[in-house]
Write a protein that holds these residues in place. Structure first.
Motif, PDB file in Angstrom:
ATOM      1  N   PRO A   2      29.141  78.949  49.831  1.00 30.20           N
ATOM      2  CA  PRO A   2      29.702  78.307  48.647  1.00 30.20           C
ATOM      3  C   PRO A   2      31.019  78.969  48.253  1.00 30.20           C
ATOM      4  N   PHE A   3      31.981  78.147  47.869  1.00 29.50           N
ATOM      5  CA  PHE A   3      33.301  78.637  47.475  1.00 29.50           C
ATOM      6  C   PHE A   3      33.736  77.901  46.218  1.00 29.50           C
ATOM      7  N   LYS A  18      36.774  87.420  33.254  1.00 30.98           N
ATOM      8  CA  LYS A  18      36.823  86.979  34.660  1.00 30.98           C
ATOM      9  C   LYS A  18      35.600  87.493  35.419  1.00 30.98           C
ATOM     10  N   GLU A  19      35.203  88.727  35.171  1.00 29.02           N
ATOM     11  CA  GLU A  19      34.002  89.272  35.816  1.00 29.02           C
ATOM     12  C   GLU A  19      32.769  88.470  35.431  1.00 29.02           C
ATOM     13  N   GLU A  20      32.676  88.111  34.152  1.00 28.67           N
ATOM     14  CA  GLU A  20      31.536  87.315  33.700  1.00 28.67           C
ATOM     15  C   GLU A  20      31.509  85.944  34.373  1.00 28.67           C
ATOM     16  N   ILE A  21      32.670  85.320  34.518  1.00 31.84           N
ATOM     17  CA  ILE A  21      32.750  84.017  35.198  1.00 31.84           C
ATOM     18  C   ILE A  21      32.274  84.154  36.643  1.00 31.84           C
ATOM     19  N   VAL A  22      32.701  85.208  37.323  1.00 29.85           N
ATOM     20  CA  VAL A  22      32.273  85.430  38.715  1.00 29.85           C
ATOM     21  C   VAL A  22      30.757  85.579  38.777  1.00 29.85           C
ATOM     22  N   HIS A  23      30.189  86.403  37.906  1.00 26.84           N
ATOM     23  CA  HIS A  23      28.735  86.635  37.927  1.00 26.84           C
ATOM     24  C   HIS A  23      27.947  85.373  37.577  1.00 26.84           C
ATOM     25  N   ASP A  27      25.500  83.272  40.013  1.00 28.84           N
ATOM     26  CA  ASP A  27      24.110  83.011  39.630  1.00 28.84           C
ATOM     27  C   ASP A  27      23.776  81.523  39.713  1.00 28.84           C
ATOM     28  N   MET A  28      24.679  80.687  39.199  1.00 26.68           N
ATOM     29  CA  MET A  28      24.453  79.246  39.216  1.00 26.68           C
ATOM     30  C   MET A  28      24.314  78.727  40.647  1.00 26.68           C
ATOM     31  N   LEU A  29      25.196  79.171  41.524  1.00 26.89           N
ATOM     32  CA  LEU A  29      25.148  78.701  42.909  1.00 26.89           C
ATOM     33  C   LEU A  29      23.900  79.217  43.626  1.00 26.89           C
ATOM     34  N   HIS A  40      27.028  85.403  50.271  1.00 30.46           N
ATOM     35  CA  HIS A  40      28.078  84.633  50.948  1.00 30.46           C
ATOM     36  C   HIS A  40      28.893  83.789  49.981  1.00 30.46           C
ATOM     37  N   THR A  41      28.621  83.914  48.692  1.00 31.60           N
ATOM     38  CA  THR A  41      29.306  83.112  47.681  1.00 31.60           C
ATOM     39  C   THR A  41      30.641  83.749  47.321  1.00 31.60           C
TER      40      THR A  41
END
Length: 72
Positions: A2-3, A18-23, A27-29, A40-41
């Motif tokens: 997933p990308f 930005k870190e929170e968005i990444v985490h 998690d969602m994916l 692999h996300t």
């Protein structure tokens, strides 16, 4: 793999945001694709300079009031 590619105005988000968005995106994916996808996300947050994008023929510049303030 997933990308996710997120484009945001430069300076609109703090490093912590930005870190929170990444985490949270990871998690969602992982919820959708199972935990096997987590390592692999890829989540890419790109900051676009003011004037580098627009909508409805108007070039956008982020007002100072909407810029993120980094806290020490």
């Amino acid at each position: 793999m997933p990308f996710v590619n997120i484009k945001t105005p430069e300076g609109a988000l703090t490093k912590a945001q930005k870190e929170e968005i990444v985490h949270r995106t990871t998690d969602m994916l992982a919820d959708y694709f199972t935990e096997a996808a987590r390592p692999h996300t890829m989540v890419l947050i790109e900051e676009v300079k003011d004037g580098g994008y627009g909508r409805a023929d108007e070039v956008f510049v982020v007002p100072d009031a909407y810029r993120a303030e980094e806290t020490a």
